[in-house]
Design a protein around this motif. Structure first.
Motif, PDB file in Angstrom:
ATOM      1  N   THR A 117      11.789  -3.018  -4.069  1.00  0.00           N
ATOM      2  CA  THR A 117      12.364  -3.387  -2.806  1.00  0.00           C
ATOM      3  C   THR A 117      12.073  -4.617  -2.159  1.00  0.00           C
ATOM      4  O   THR A 117      12.953  -4.991  -1.152  1.00  0.00           O
ATOM      5  N   LYS A 118      10.685  -4.846  -2.099  1.00  0.00           N
ATOM      6  CA  LYS A 118      10.121  -5.827  -1.192  1.00  0.00           C
ATOM      7  C   LYS A 118      10.127  -7.240  -1.849  1.00  0.00           C
ATOM      8  O   LYS A 118      11.383  -7.656  -1.994  1.00  0.00           O
ATOM      9  N   PHE A 119       9.101  -8.046  -2.053  1.00  0.00           N
ATOM     10  CA  PHE A 119       9.277  -8.932  -2.514  1.00  0.00           C
ATOM     11  C   PHE A 119      10.038  -9.544  -3.608  1.00  0.00           C
ATOM     12  O   PHE A 119      10.440 -10.447  -3.999  1.00  0.00           O
TER      13      PHE A 119
ATOM     14  N   ASN B  91       0.755  -3.087  -6.625  1.00  0.00           N
ATOM     15  CA  ASN B  91       0.662  -4.385  -6.491  1.00  0.00           C
ATOM     16  C   ASN B  91       2.041  -5.117  -5.676  1.00  0.00           C
ATOM     17  O   ASN B  91       2.326  -6.193  -5.780  1.00  0.00           O
ATOM     18  N   THR B  92       2.534  -4.316  -4.629  1.00  0.00           N
ATOM     19  CA  THR B  92       3.545  -4.523  -3.995  1.00  0.00           C
ATOM     20  C   THR B  92       3.068  -5.880  -3.164  1.00  0.00           C
ATOM     21  O   THR B  92       4.259  -6.829  -3.135  1.00  0.00           O
ATOM     22  N   PHE B  93       2.397  -6.032  -2.351  1.00  0.00           N
ATOM     23  CA  PHE B  93       2.052  -7.068  -1.216  1.00  0.00           C
ATOM     24  C   PHE B  93       1.490  -8.373  -2.221  1.00  0.00           C
ATOM     25  O   PHE B  93       2.054  -9.595  -1.522  1.00  0.00           O
TER      26      PHE B  93
ATOM     27  N   ALA C 199      -4.436  -4.421   1.016  1.00  0.00           N
ATOM     28  CA  ALA C 199      -4.454  -3.066   1.639  1.00  0.00           C
ATOM     29  C   ALA C 199      -3.392  -3.207   3.078  1.00  0.00           C
ATOM     30  O   ALA C 199      -3.811  -4.138   3.841  1.00  0.00           O
ATOM     31  N   ASN C 200      -2.618  -2.568   3.207  1.00  0.00           N
ATOM     32  CA  ASN C 200      -1.751  -2.240   4.454  1.00  0.00           C
ATOM     33  C   ASN C 200      -2.698  -1.737   5.438  1.00  0.00           C
ATOM     34  O   ASN C 200      -3.400  -0.394   5.128  1.00  0.00           O
ATOM     35  N   PRO C 201      -2.673  -1.728   6.805  1.00  0.00           N
ATOM     36  CA  PRO C 201      -1.990  -2.861   7.490  1.00  0.00           C
ATOM     37  C   PRO C 201      -2.999  -3.877   7.888  1.00  0.00           C
ATOM     38  O   PRO C 201      -2.476  -4.962   8.392  1.00  0.00           O
TER      39      PRO C 201
ATOM     40  N   VAL D 280      -5.524   2.302  -5.880  1.00  0.00           N
ATOM     41  CA  VAL D 280      -5.958   1.342  -4.885  1.00  0.00           C
ATOM     42  C   VAL D 280      -4.624   0.367  -4.674  1.00  0.00           C
ATOM     43  O   VAL D 280      -3.682   0.324  -5.542  1.00  0.00           O
ATOM     44  N   ASP D 281      -4.442  -0.239  -3.571  1.00  0.00           N
ATOM     45  CA  ASP D 281      -3.457  -1.429  -3.295  1.00  0.00           C
ATOM     46  C   ASP D 281      -4.192  -2.832  -3.400  1.00  0.00           C
ATOM     47  O   ASP D 281      -5.213  -2.819  -2.940  1.00  0.00           O
ATOM     48  N   THR D 282      -3.415  -3.827  -4.176  1.00  0.00           N
ATOM     49  CA  THR D 282      -4.223  -5.014  -4.229  1.00  0.00           C
ATOM     50  C   THR D 282      -4.696  -5.627  -3.034  1.00  0.00           C
ATOM     51  O   THR D 282      -5.696  -6.131  -2.713  1.00  0.00           O
TER      52      THR D 282
ATOM     53  N   SER E   7      13.076   3.539  -6.301  1.00  0.00           N
ATOM     54  CA  SER E   7      12.278   2.942  -5.258  1.00  0.00           C
ATOM     55  C   SER E   7      10.950   2.903  -5.636  1.00  0.00           C
ATOM     56  O   SER E   7      10.444   3.484  -6.759  1.00  0.00           O
ATOM     57  N   GLY E   8       9.920   2.178  -4.735  1.00  0.00           N
ATOM     58  CA  GLY E   8       8.672   2.312  -4.770  1.00  0.00           C
ATOM     59  C   GLY E   8       8.234   3.755  -4.725  1.00  0.00           C
ATOM     60  O   GLY E   8       7.141   4.120  -5.367  1.00  0.00           O
ATOM     61  N   SER E   9       8.696   4.385  -3.842  1.00  0.00           N
ATOM     62  CA  SER E   9       8.113   5.744  -3.328  1.00  0.00           C
ATOM     63  C   SER E   9       8.312   6.591  -4.781  1.00  0.00           C
ATOM     64  O   SER E   9       7.329   7.466  -5.032  1.00  0.00           O
ATOM     65  N   ASN E  10       9.354   6.386  -5.512  1.00  0.00           N
ATOM     66  CA  ASN E  10       9.544   7.249  -6.609  1.00  0.00           C
ATOM     67  C   ASN E  10       8.637   6.695  -7.730  1.00  0.00           C
ATOM     68  O   ASN E  10       8.295   7.659  -8.444  1.00  0.00           O
ATOM     69  N   ALA E  11       8.390   5.311  -7.811  1.00  0.00           N
ATOM     70  CA  ALA E  11       7.415   4.975  -8.856  1.00  0.00           C
ATOM     71  C   ALA E  11       5.905   5.617  -8.454  1.00  0.00           C
ATOM     72  O   ALA E  11       5.175   6.170  -9.409  1.00  0.00           O
ATOM     73  N   ILE E  12       5.708   5.794  -7.184  1.00  0.00           N
ATOM     74  CA  ILE E  12       4.401   6.390  -6.794  1.00  0.00           C
ATOM     75  C   ILE E  12       4.372   8.011  -7.010  1.00  0.00           C
ATOM     76  O   ILE E  12       3.452   8.289  -7.918  1.00  0.00           O
ATOM     77  N   ALA E  13       5.504   8.642  -7.001  1.00  0.00           N
ATOM     78  CA  ALA E  13       5.452  10.049  -7.163  1.00  0.00           C
ATOM     79  C   ALA E  13       5.720  10.181  -8.767  1.00  0.00           C
ATOM     80  O   ALA E  13       4.908  11.146  -9.168  1.00  0.00           O
TER      81      ALA E  13
ATOM     82  N   SER F 230      18.450  -4.187  -1.620  1.00  0.00           N
ATOM     83  CA  SER F 230      18.350  -3.243  -2.555  1.00  0.00           C
ATOM     84  C   SER F 230      17.080  -2.470  -2.472  1.00  0.00           C
ATOM     85  O   SER F 230      16.118  -3.223  -2.002  1.00  0.00           O
ATOM     86  N   ARG F 231      17.046  -1.301  -3.157  1.00  0.00           N
ATOM     87  CA  ARG F 231      15.639  -0.626  -3.388  1.00  0.00           C
ATOM     88  C   ARG F 231      15.493  -0.408  -4.771  1.00  0.00           C
ATOM     89  O   ARG F 231      16.529  -0.323  -5.650  1.00  0.00           O
ATOM     90  N   GLY F 232      13.942  -0.388  -5.172  1.00  0.00           N
ATOM     91  CA  GLY F 232      13.934  -0.177  -6.363  1.00  0.00           C
ATOM     92  C   GLY F 232      12.292  -0.209  -6.526  1.00  0.00           C
ATOM     93  O   GLY F 232      11.614  -0.428  -5.636  1.00  0.00           O
TER      94      GLY F 232
ATOM     95  N   THR G 249      10.191  -3.307   7.476  1.00  0.00           N
ATOM     96  CA  THR G 249      10.412  -3.454   6.143  1.00  0.00           C
ATOM     97  C   THR G 249       9.532  -4.647   5.872  1.00  0.00           C
ATOM     98  O   THR G 249       8.762  -5.212   6.728  1.00  0.00           O
ATOM     99  N   LEU G 250       9.343  -5.307   4.639  1.00  0.00           N
ATOM    100  CA  LEU G 250       8.548  -6.265   4.480  1.00  0.00           C
ATOM    101  C   LEU G 250       9.049  -7.107   3.161  1.00  0.00           C
ATOM    102  O   LEU G 250      10.003  -6.360   2.244  1.00  0.00           O
ATOM    103  N   GLY G 251       8.789  -8.295   2.997  1.00  0.00           N
ATOM    104  CA  GLY G 251       9.213  -8.997   1.506  1.00  0.00           C
ATOM    105  C   GLY G 251      10.513  -9.527   1.491  1.00  0.00           C
ATOM    106  O   GLY G 251      10.835  -9.872   0.482  1.00  0.00           O
TER     107      GLY G 251
HETATM  108  C1  LIG Z   1       2.613  -1.086  -0.689  1.00  0.00           C
HETATM  109  C2  LIG Z   1       4.003  -0.238  -0.922  1.00  0.00           C
HETATM  110  N1  LIG Z   1       4.185   0.607  -1.703  1.00  0.00           N
HETATM  111  C3  LIG Z   1       5.072   1.107  -2.002  1.00  0.00           C
HETATM  112  C4  LIG Z   1       6.337   1.293  -0.852  1.00  0.00           C
HETATM  113  C5  LIG Z   1       7.325   2.324  -1.160  1.00  0.00           C
HETATM  114  O1  LIG Z   1       8.575   1.364  -1.479  1.00  0.00           O
HETATM  115  P1  LIG Z   1      10.211   1.759  -1.426  1.00  0.00           P
HETATM  116  O2  LIG Z   1      10.376   1.657   0.179  1.00  0.00           O
HETATM  117  O3  LIG Z   1      10.761   1.088  -2.407  1.00  0.00           O
HETATM  118  O4  LIG Z   1      10.043   3.343  -1.503  1.00  0.00           O
HETATM  119  C6  LIG Z   1       5.994   0.498   0.021  1.00  0.00           C
HETATM  120  C7  LIG Z   1       6.799   0.854   1.242  1.00  0.00           C
HETATM  121  O5  LIG Z   1       6.906   0.186   2.511  1.00  0.00           O
HETATM  122  C8  LIG Z   1       4.951  -0.208   0.364  1.00  0.00           C
HETATM  123  O6  LIG Z   1       4.784  -1.031   1.447  1.00  0.00           O
END
Ligand SMILES: Cc1ncc(COP(=O)(O)O)c(C=O)c1O
Length: 399
Positions: free
Chosen positions: A213-215, A190-192, A163-165, A159-161, A89-95, A222-224, A341-343
């Motif tokens: 998981t997103k775009f 770079n998710t967004f 930023a949310n929200p 940083v995020d490319t 998941s993205g969360s796991n990539a962050i962790a 699916s998640r990743g 969700t998004l993407g």
């Molecule tokens: C910018 C961004 N990064 C990371 C994540 C985490 O991703 P995941 O839901 O795949 O764990 C999200 C989830 O919304 C996100 O918006």
């Protein structure tokens, strides 16, 4: 096996087990899903060679199988990275990234407007191991410089490319220079933006990560996640991912590679749709403000023009002033789906205050700009006319 005198109970376990390694001068046009959790070895020397990197091969699902390798190669190519590792998941990539780059006593400098889940990992998990975080607004250059140069020396800048929200474009080239001057690695979520709109590594970032998981997956099925960087860093972060069981599963990687194949056409359409919605809502009597980097009035517009390509992305937020008005609009939307969700292919909306920002204090919410009436849209690939009609219809029905 047919030659041997084996019982049926043995045959059902072993029959046909080597058919997939039959030589073929042709290959499947869609990649096969290698849905195995483990590989068999001809002998101990062979597995030793694979472990030592002296022979190609796979060993165990926890280290990755061919579907992950294919997704890693594709993402690395698109982001201009030497290497990648894909996670569950993205969360796991962050962790994994944070665990790999910090140690007890480390200090992280992070954008105050980074993804809420990143803040949670920093504040509620890594803080327990003595990792502290200095939050700065990435547009406040003086604050960034001060944070980068104070003690203890930071382990990374995050940083995020986009930023949310508040959909604020971040000046990656500028931050890359500041980080490099301070000798601190720059990590970019770079998710967004996706590599369609931005390739942070080519702008000086050291590590890029995604929620695929997103775009990138693009279909809400699916998640990743993925981390991209130079080979040495990825080798180190891959070890962290393996140790924490964070490597993604084959079918998920297959789905995300399949989604990636249409990334450009989806992003082209959805970012054009987002611009059409932003322009239609900007100046509407019930709209206090539209946050979209494609609008010349947006505070991130000039940064976005310099750092994003092919348009301004598929995320936009609309501030309706009050939570009641935001709720009324969500209730009246007929086409846009209310989902956290998004993407995905379809346009979705969330109310950030009641979603991932609900645990933040009023002061933090004000600093990030998450007002009570803010609605965040992830724009999909539907017809722009239908989307604009749906959203304007909901806005026009407000008293
Ligand atoms: C910018 C961004 N990064 C990371 C994540 C985490 O991703 P995941 O839901 O795949 O764990 C999200 C989830 O919304 C996100 O918006």
């Amino acid at each position: 096996m047919g030659e041997r005198n084996l019982d049926s109970a043995t045959r059902v376990v072993h029959a046909g087990e080597r058919v997939h390694v039959a030589p073929s001068v042709t290959w499947p046009i869609a990649p096969p899903i290698v849905q195995t959790s483990v590989y068999a070895y001809p002998d101990i020397a062979a597995v030793d060679a694979v472990h030592e990197g002296e022979a190609p091969g796979y060993i165990y699902g926890g280290y990755g199988v061919p579907n992950q390798s294919a997704l890693e190669a594709a993402l690395a190519e698109l982001e201009g990275a030497e290497a990648a590792v894909v996670t569950t998941s993205g969360s796991n990539a962050i962790a994994v990234t944070l665990l790999g780059l910090t140690a007890a006593g480390s200090r992280v400098v992070a954008a105050i407007n980074c993804y809420g889940g990143t803040r949670v990992v920093l504040d509620q998990q890594l803080a327990r191991f003595g990792v502290s975080t200095t939050y700065v607004h990435p547009a406040d250059i003086d604050a960034v410089i001060a944070a980068l140069h104070s003690e203890p020396r930071p382990a990374l800048l995050w940083v995020d490319t986009i930023a949310n929200p508040t959909i604020r474009a971040t000046d990656i080239p500028c931050l890359a220079t500041l980080a490099s001057d301070a000798g601190v690695p720059l990590v970019v979520d770079n998710t967004f933006a996706t590599p369609y709109h931005a390739q942070p590594l080519t702008m000086g970032a050291d590590i890029v990560l995604h929620s695929t998981t997103k775009f990138i997956g693009g279909h809400n099925d699916s998640r990743g996640g993925a981390i991209l960087a130079d080979s040495e860093r990825i080798a180190q972060l891959r070890r962290v991912a393996i140790h924490f069981g964070a490597i993604g599963a084959p079918f998920e990687a297959w789905l995300q590679l399949r989604g990636l194949r249409t990334l450009d056409v989806r992003m082209e359409r959805s970012s054009a749709n987002a611009l059409a919605i932003a322009e239609a809502c900007d100046g509407h009597p019930h709209v206090r403000r539209v946050h979209y980097p494609g609008l010349p009035s947006d505070p991130g517009h000039s940064v976005a023009v310099r750092t994003l390509r092919h348009g301004f992305g598929s995320m936009l937020s609309i501030d309706l002033g009050t939570a009641e008005r935001a709720r009324a609009v969500v209730d009246r939307l007929q086409l846009v789906v209310f989902a956290e969700t998004l993407g995905g292919l379809m346009t979705t909306v969330v109310h950030p205050r009641s979603a991932s920002y609900r645990s933040l204090t009023e002061e933090e919410l004000a600093r990030i700009g998450v007002s009570p009436g803010l609605l965040r849209f992830s724009v999909g690939i539907e017809s722009p006319e239908d989307l604009v009609r749906d959203i304007l219809g909901a806005l026009n029905s407000l008293a």
